[in-house]
Design an enzyme around this catalytic site. Structure first.
Site, PDB file in Angstrom:
ATOM      1  CB  CYS A   1      -0.941  -0.001   1.200  1.00  0.00           C
ATOM      2  SG  CYS A   1      -1.843  -1.556   1.383  1.00  0.00           S
TER       3      CYS A   1
ATOM      4  CG  HIS B   1      -6.325   2.009   0.688  1.00  0.00           C
ATOM      5  ND1 HIS B   1      -5.173   2.511   0.124  1.00  0.00           N
ATOM      6  CD2 HIS B   1      -5.913   0.962   1.471  1.00  0.00           C
ATOM      7  CE1 HIS B   1      -4.127   1.804   0.541  1.00  0.00           C
ATOM      8  NE2 HIS B   1      -4.547   0.856   1.346  1.00  0.00           N
TER       9      HIS B   1
END
Lengths: 389, 389
Positions: free
Chosen positions: A86, A335
């Protein structure tokens, strides 16, 4: 050392876009980033590009970096795909900064993308669900929510953090995201609703967890000399820190913080010559509510163990001492893994230029972006300052 | 600008190793690289690591970079995974060089790994078989061998390159690899055998194609100041070039060369302040025999179209003007995707230090490494020179 300046930045809407591809998303972010540059932007002047993405699967299996840069006509740029889960595009941002500092580039692109909602064509969301450290987390059945739940549980036990403290993250970030037209979940959420949502992984509930999104982001960086031609509002990368620590939570010395955040922040603050108290606002990696609370402590915005009372004090609200996640954060804005770190830079860029619309906070001169890979195996921290060095 | 020096380098054996993991392979290469450093090496002094790998699948799904660096005790290093298909660790080498030049690192690791022969646990070999550009190559059924076959066919048609010219690459590289204890296919191959092997993708036959291998490689780089403590035989990264071009062969302006090689070489030569004629020896990316012939031309070792007569002249044999692939190259030494670019640097390191055993060529002072991703979507070219700047 040559300084790097952020001269343009943009992101797509984050959400579920079955009609878009990884290339079309990247192109939208790129063209909007180009449009955000004050001066005349020549894409032939781009020397280097760094593209962050986790995903492979149904699309380009290798070289997905060059596959998106060629699509937007960056034929002359050398492109590298970087991946730190991420933190992929936080990593891209730092590599672009280093390329400029090293003299390898005068103009560089840092971007990222992820297509997560197309389950037929891409395995990214499946992977995310089952990912983390492989041998002792994933294969034992632990999910990312499960890993962060362990951190939340430990933080509550050790420091008296409460259910309400966690939910205040959700309520604040949804209130901010409701002012962000790019947000995936751009609606408000009351503290009551956040506290009483269905459980995902005890003690984390649905409103403690960010969504999985499609999206892309692009930042354009330039050396001082190149930036002078490209911008009237210089935003300097004053500090670019990156650190790694053990990929598995169980292998790290603490459950209640992320050591790589502390290490990366120390580098960024040292380079910028500042203390945490000098940061005006921050975009932090709130993949789960507990992650934002831990970030307050790991970044030095408050003392260890004090994150609960800190959010309760209103310090991180838009009118507080240090507004956090004015964009809505991962929780509300969304996200899309590979796009997230770049998207944080977009918010910092807009706030520092006074172009954040309904969520603009006045008088901001220095912003921080904090991007976490996995549960803390890799972290980047960037400090951005308005003005020439 | 701060110079980067290569102060240690090693690779594992390349081959099929069902008892090894991606971590154990990386650890073997890393420990051997540490052992190759002249001075006292402190792993706590490593600031940055770049790890190249294409594969995901059965093992660590994200953060495979930090997963291998933590395994060898590099807890203090910031780690980034880079991917540019088969140019992954050439890219890692350049990023490590840039990190040192930028002042972000005094000591940096550049490495790579790939586990390709474990079909149950990893999809890399499958992907490689079906990879290339997605929409118009892979989904139309073209393999990598098919793409390079188109190049070979065009080179034969345009420049009179012959079956024998192609097979001379195999015969030379197998003869070299027979002297390399790390080689996957470390046996000699006669020109006759190479010319009469079964067809894979016309005009390429079995001996025109490299194998798929398991393996890892690690290079240790240092700034001048750090290198002075670590080595008695400084090897400077005199030039580090990287370029991208269209991922799909059909989208590029030529079938008979790789434009990104020309661009990356020009950068590397410019930085080093040399001409192609100043290169003493080279490791080039011979994934297919035609790739080595095209590299001669694209790197400027001979004129465009003259690669066939050039290899026939013996110029690239160990006793020729510019020995190429003394290690055996991808053809004989093997091609564990993410390890390949780093493994090329290992051969240059050993030859420049006079430590290449039975395949040592005397009097070499400047070597080049050429690493290609896909069929030319990304290319790195590095020039290494013995001695302090």
């Amino acid at each position: 050392m040559r300084d790097a300046y952020l001269v343009g930045a943009a992101q797509t809407d984050y959400g579920a876009f079955p009609h878009e591809s990884y290339r079309s998303l990247f192109a939208t972010a790129f063209e909007d980033a180009v449009a955000s540059v004050d001066g005349e932007f020549d894409r032939a002047a781009v020397d280097e590009a760094y593209v962050g993405t986790l995903g492979v699967g149904g699309r380009q299996l290798g070289l997905s970096g060059p596959a998106v840069t060629e699509y937007v006509g960056l034929d002359g740029a050398s492109c590298t795909r970087v991946e730190n889960a991420c933190a992929a595009s936080g990593t891209a941002l730092r590599q672009a900064t280093l390329a400029i500092r090293a003299g390898a580039a005068d103009v560089a692109i840092a971007g990222g993308f992820e297509v997560m909602t197309d389950m037929s064509g891409d395995q990214t969301r499946y992977w995310l669900g089952v990912s983390g450290e492989t041998e002792w987390e994933r294969m034992a059945g632990t999910t990312f929510a499960g890993v962060y739940a362990q951190m939340a549980d430990a933080h509550m036990a050790d420091h008296g953090t409460t259910r309400e403290h966690l939910s205040r993250v959700a309520a604040k970030n949804h209130a901010n995201g409701a002012n962000n037209p790019h947000a995936h979940l751009g609606f408000e959420c009351s503290l009551d609703d956040a506290m009483n949502a269905p459980s995902v992984a005890e003690p984390l509930n649905l409103y403690d967890c960010c969504p999985t999104s499609d999206g892309a982001s692009v930042a354009i960086l330039a050396s001082r000399e190149a930036a002078e031609e490209l911008t009237d509002t210089p935003i300097r990368v004053a500090g670019a820190g990156q650190a790694s620590s053990r990929v598995g939570l169980f292998q790290r010395p603490t459950l209640t913080g992320i050591p790589a955040t502390t290490d990366a922040a120390e580098q960024a603050y040292d380079e910028a010559g500042i203390d945490p108290a000098d940061v005006d606002f921050a975009e932090v990696h709130d993949c789960f509510s507990i992650a934002e609370l831990m970030a307050y402590e790991d970044l030095g915005f408050c003392e260890k163990g004090e994150a609960g009372p800190f959010i309760e004090s209103g310090a991180t609200e838009p009118d507080g001492d240090i507004p956090v996640n004015l964009s809505g954060g991962l929780k509300s804005k969304g996200h899309p893994i590979g796009a997230t770190g770049g998207g944080q830079a977009v918010e910092v860029f807009k706030q520092l230029r006074g172009e954040a619309g309904d969520r603009q906070v006045a008088g901001l001169g220095r912003g921080l972006a904090h991007n976490v890979g996995g549960s803390g195996g890799a972290v980047t921290v960037h400090v951005f300052e308005e003005g020439w060095a």
